[in-house]
Design a protein around this motif. Structure first.
Motif, PDB file in Angstrom:
ATOM      1  N   ALA A 165       0.907   4.203  -2.819  1.00 59.89           N
ATOM      2  CA  ALA A 165       0.508   5.551  -2.411  1.00 59.89           C
ATOM      3  C   ALA A 165       1.603   6.564  -2.669  1.00 59.89           C
ATOM      4  O   ALA A 165       1.345   7.707  -3.057  1.00 59.89           O
TER       5      ALA A 165
ATOM      6  N   LYS B 184       0.825  -1.207   0.000  1.00 59.29           N
ATOM      7  CA  LYS B 184       0.000   0.000   0.000  1.00 59.29           C
ATOM      8  C   LYS B 184       0.864   1.264   0.000  1.00 59.29           C
ATOM      9  O   LYS B 184       0.560   2.253  -0.683  1.00 59.29           O
ATOM     10  N   THR B 185       1.966   1.236   0.752  1.00 59.81           N
ATOM     11  CA  THR B 185       2.849   2.396   0.823  1.00 59.81           C
ATOM     12  C   THR B 185       3.521   2.650  -0.524  1.00 59.81           C
ATOM     13  O   THR B 185       3.663   3.808  -0.971  1.00 59.81           O
TER      14      THR B 185
END
Length: 530
Positions: free
Chosen positions: A40, A36-37
């Motif tokens: 993002a 997810k990081t």
């Protein structure tokens, strides 16, 4: 903490969650957080490779620090100090103290499981045990093995214990082991002498534990200990120093504990199921097992204990003194009527002309020397093990005892019984024949002939005749009781009398024929069932 840099590199390579878990051992939750990081922040492979540790910490903060800030931190340094001062102090006691102590505002306390885990983490960092680096030929560590081996007496069948002494040179690991019938001072000193002679030299330092044969206190309640005087004599003779390990400090002699463990497994474990009749036989078997430990078992680096000892340690040992150490004990003993002196429950013959005299006796670990005044009367190898053993030299036996097939044999006891009478011979024969091993009956025979028959042969003969008449079971105890019941030294047991007939002549009567017999009911008539 997970290696987020490695996880990020595999995520950017589009590896599956299963592959990343298998390769790094991390959790799927951590992989999901990294994935997810990356999406993002738009992180590329080149950018991921250039991230520093601080930048990674900002991207993936450690939440555990925030969690621990909400708990009261235990004083593990104080816990360790209490454990050193009080050996009975436990982690559970420490946790109870921690829980009962007042806490700050909005602070929580760890549970017992988490408390123990945190203590283990603390001990791994602050309480690491130092590794001892031993110098070659400097120290010999000694101890008794905790387990024993059985020794079966071939004569009596009695089972005794054999105690194993263990010595080790910690640099090479060279092991020495011998069995003894006890753990007394004589055995302790003799074991050290044999160990030095096996190694072919002496170490400057010997490290025992605090057994009574090694150290003792000046007075009751005194915490300081001094080396036992007899043990110190041995140390002075060989030019070595006795440095006992600290009380309750097995780490001070860790190599000895390790050697004892090896002996328990490789010696006692192999020999405990066999039957050993003599100490010499057992020690021969122990030597074979110890040779295998020292010469055949290879360690991680491919070396053996004996090989390292020979190449690096043997030549550095101090030389043995010219004379062997012998702890000497002096006694004054009286030669008994059987021309033997008794020392430590063992019997040694002296010339029969010295019977009844007080003689000076010198005892060492291997020899007993008897002095008649200032001259040596005789010497014997020292007996060990079962009490009551005899060492009899042929030249000490008087002529009247030399025409028999050895002392304390069945023939010898029967020859001694004949002057008493045939009943005594029959009793002695019965006692000898019923024993599985004739020697098991020797003591009873000796007690009967020398004890009960000492003052009056007639009384013993009469007692033996009485027990034979009764078809009794002859033992020393039975004969002693019957002898005590005799009311006269000259009393003789009557010879066996036949039972009276079942008929008798009636008194003369004019109404009866003189030749008519009157029948009397016998004992059989009154038996049950008639």
């Amino acid at each position: 903490m997970a290696d987020y840099s490695a996880i990020m590199a595999l995520v950017l390579e589009r590896r599956s969650y299963s592959e990343i878990v298998q390769m790094l051992g991390c959790s799927r939750r951590e992989i999901s957080l990294v994935s997810k990081t990356v999406k993002a922040r738009g992180i590329t492979a080149a950018l991921a490779a250039s991230l520093s540790r601080d930048e990674l910490a900002e991207l993936f903060p450690d939440g555990r620090k925030n969690v621990s800030a909400g708990f009261v931190q235990p004083d593990f340094a104080g816990v360790v100090k209490s454990m050193k001062f009080n050996r009975h102090y436990t982690l559970q006691q420490a946790w109870h103290r921690y829980v009962q102590a007042p806490a700050g505002q909005d602070k929580k306390k760890y549970g017992y499981t988490q408390f123990c885990q945190l203590f283990n983490d603390y001990a791994a960092v602050h309480e690491v045990v130092a590794t001892l680096h031993h110098e070659p030929a400097r120290t010999m560590l000694v101890d008794w093995a905790g387990d024993t081996l059985p020794l079966v007496d071939a004569v009596t069948g009695e089972v005794a214990k054999a105690y194993l002494f263990v010595a080790v040179l910690p640099y090479s690991g060279m092991v020495f082991c011998k069995a003894f019938t006890d753990m007394k001072q004589e055995a302790w000193n003799s074991a050290h002498v044999q160990a030095f002679e096996t190694y072919g030299g002496v170490t400057p330092i010997v490290v025992p534990d605090n057994a009574a044969t090694a150290t003792n206190r000046h007075s009751k309640g005194d915490s300081t200990r001094v080396v036992n005087p007899k043990y110190q004599q041995l140390a002075d003779h060989y030019g070595t120093a006795i440095v006992p390990a600290g009380p309750n400090r097995p780490r001070h002699k860790a190599a000895a504990e390790s050697a004892v463990n090896v002996v328990n497994k490789r010696v006692i474990g192999y020999l405990s199921e066999e039957v050993w009749m003599t100490l010499a036989e057992l020690n021969t078997a122990i030597d074979e097992r110890v040779d295998e430990i020292n010469e055949q078992i290879k360690r991680v680096d491919g070396s053996t204990r004996a090989g390292q000892f020979t190449t690096e340690e043997a030549q550095l040992l101090q030389p043995l003194p010219a004379d062997r150490f012998e702890s000497v004990e002096w006694k004054q003993l009286k030669a008994g009527r059987n021309y033997h002196v008794t020392a430590d429950y063992q019997h040694y013959s002296v010339p029969y002309k010295l019977t009844g005299q007080i003689l000076k006796v010198r005892l060492t670990g291997v020899k007993i020397t008897v002095f008649d005044g200032e001259s040596v009367a005789c010497e014997h190898p020292r007996k060990h093990g079962r009490k009551g053993q005899y060492s009899t030299l042929a030249e000490h036996v008087p002529k009247q005892h030399q025409n028999i097939d050895g002392l304390w044999s069945p023939k010898w006891f029967l020859d001694r019984a004949r002057p008493f009478g045939p009943a005594t011979v029959a009793v002695i024969t019965a006692i000898l024949e019923r024993a599985k091993i004739p020697a098991q009956a020797f003591l009873d025979c000796q007690n009967i002939l020398s004890g009960l028959g000492k003052n009056n042969r007639q009384r013993l003969e009469a007692t033996c005749q009485q027990i034979l008449n009764q078809n009794g079971y002859p033992t020393y105890t039975t004969l002693k009781r019957l002898t005590a019941s005799m009311n006269s030294d000259s009393k003789q047991a009557p010879p066996p009398v036949p039972a009276p007939p079942n008929t008798k002549k009636p008194a003369a009567s004019p109404d009866l024929d003189e030749h008519i017999d009157v029948y009397v009911r016998g004992a059989d008539y009154y038996q049950e069932g008639w």
